[in-house]
Design an enzyme around this catalytic site. Structure first.
Site, PDB file in Angstrom:
ATOM      1  N   CYS A 124       0.881  -1.240  -0.141  1.00  0.00           N
ATOM      2  CA  CYS A 124      -0.380  -0.241  -0.114  1.00  0.00           C
ATOM      3  C   CYS A 124       1.088   1.242  -0.126  1.00  0.00           C
ATOM      4  CB  CYS A 124      -0.564   0.183   1.543  1.00  0.00           C
ATOM      5  SG  CYS A 124      -2.309   1.145   1.141  1.00  0.00           S
ATOM      6  N   CYS A 125       2.033   1.098   0.867  1.00  0.00           N
ATOM      7  CA  CYS A 125       2.703   2.275   0.739  1.00  0.00           C
ATOM      8  C   CYS A 125       3.873   2.310  -0.338  1.00  0.00           C
ATOM      9  CB  CYS A 125       3.340   2.434   2.073  1.00  0.00           C
ATOM     10  SG  CYS A 125       3.180   2.894   3.246  1.00  0.00           S
ATOM     11  N   CYS A 205      -0.990   8.541   7.582  1.00  0.00           N
ATOM     12  CA  CYS A 205      -2.144   8.014   6.571  1.00  0.00           C
ATOM     13  C   CYS A 205      -3.112   7.746   8.667  1.00  0.00           C
ATOM     14  CB  CYS A 205      -2.003   6.387   5.515  1.00  0.00           C
ATOM     15  SG  CYS A 205      -1.140   7.001   4.071  1.00  0.00           S
ATOM     16  N   CYS A 208      -3.833   4.114   9.368  1.00  0.00           N
ATOM     17  CA  CYS A 208      -1.936   2.848   9.944  1.00  0.00           C
ATOM     18  C   CYS A 208      -1.325   3.695  11.131  1.00  0.00           C
ATOM     19  CB  CYS A 208      -1.119   2.949   8.835  1.00  0.00           C
ATOM     20  SG  CYS A 208      -1.950   1.285   7.744  1.00  0.00           S
ATOM     21  N   CYS A 231       7.860   3.853   5.362  1.00  0.00           N
ATOM     22  CA  CYS A 231       6.837   3.734   4.300  1.00  0.00           C
ATOM     23  C   CYS A 231       7.450   3.363   3.292  1.00  0.00           C
ATOM     24  CB  CYS A 231       6.179   5.086   4.509  1.00  0.00           C
ATOM     25  SG  CYS A 231       7.578   6.470   4.168  1.00  0.00           S
TER      26      CYS A 231
END
Length: 235
Positions: A124-125, A205, A208, A231
């Site tokens: 995702c990062c 984010c 998280c 990240c």
């Protein structure tokens, strides 16, 4: 009319010399040097508009409010962070602020439900932060970060200038502690991130990021419950 000399990526010996020259200097001097030498925006400030971001933004605005500032809009930020970004843009008169966003088509393909952070936070990062910034950095020699020694063990040996592949990373606040940051914000009466009073010491984010208890590592609220501390931008 003379053509301005392009700022080029320094070699290892040049980076060592820069670190020796600026090791005892104030962060403002580092930024002043960059503003004088990387005058076409080759080394922008990449800001998360998080808990400590106001420090570098204040410093760079005093030097040149038109200095390029990049914000990676992952699509997962706290609404309060986006509002804070807009507040600081107006407060400092930042006239060269740009938002970087992930590719919409790639998002549809790899994270159609927007829930990749649950099953694979690294992916995702990478999708929402690392790839978009890497795409933008094709046009730049490097960037300025807000990383500091005290934040994690991974950052404890951080230099002010460092080479990362074919890019230069500049960390003006590397030698600052948490007290230095707090003192600067207080002395300049700078607007703080609205989540800081609620215990958010390091803000990324929304899915998280969690508050940090007293005595915990400053980034312990990021990806809590996992071994992940970065990240991917600085690995």
């Amino acid at each position: 009319m003379l053509k301005r000399k392009q700022f080029t990526l320094p070699g290892e010996e040049e980076v060592d010399a820069l670190n020796a020259s600026f090791e005892q200097e104030r962060p403002e001097r580092v930024l002043e040097w960059l503003a004088s030498n990387a005058t076409a925006g080759e080394v922008p400030l990449v800001s998360s508009f998080g808990a400590d971001s106001v420090v570098l933004l204040d410093m760079i605005a005093q030097i040149d409010a038109n200095y390029p500032v990049l914000f990676i809009d992952t699509g997962k930020h706290f609404i309060l962070t986006l509002q804070y970004r807009d507040e600081l843009k107006a407060h400092f008169g930042l006239s060269n602020l740009h938002s970087i966003t992930p590719d919409r088509e790639i998002l549809k393909e790899q994270d159609p439900r927007g829930a990749l952070w649950i099953t694979n936070p690294d992916a995702c990062c990478n999708l929402r932060k690392t790839v978009p910034l890497a795409t933008m950095m094709v046009n730049h020699v490097g960037w300025i970060t807000g990383r500091k020694h005290f934040q994690t063990a991974h950052r404890s040996n951080l230099k002010i200038f460092e080479l990362d592949g074919n890019h230069l990373k500049v960390n003006p606040l590397a030698n600052w502690g948490a007290a230095d940051v707090a003192d600067y914000i207080r002395s300049r009466s700078l607007p703080g991130h609205p989540l800081v009073p609620k215990g958010y010491v390091s803000i990324g984010c929304a899915p998280c990021t969690s508050p940090v208890a007293e005595g915990e590592d400053s980034r312990s609220g990021r990806w809590r419950g996992s071994e992940k501390t970065e990240c991917g931008l600085h690995i």
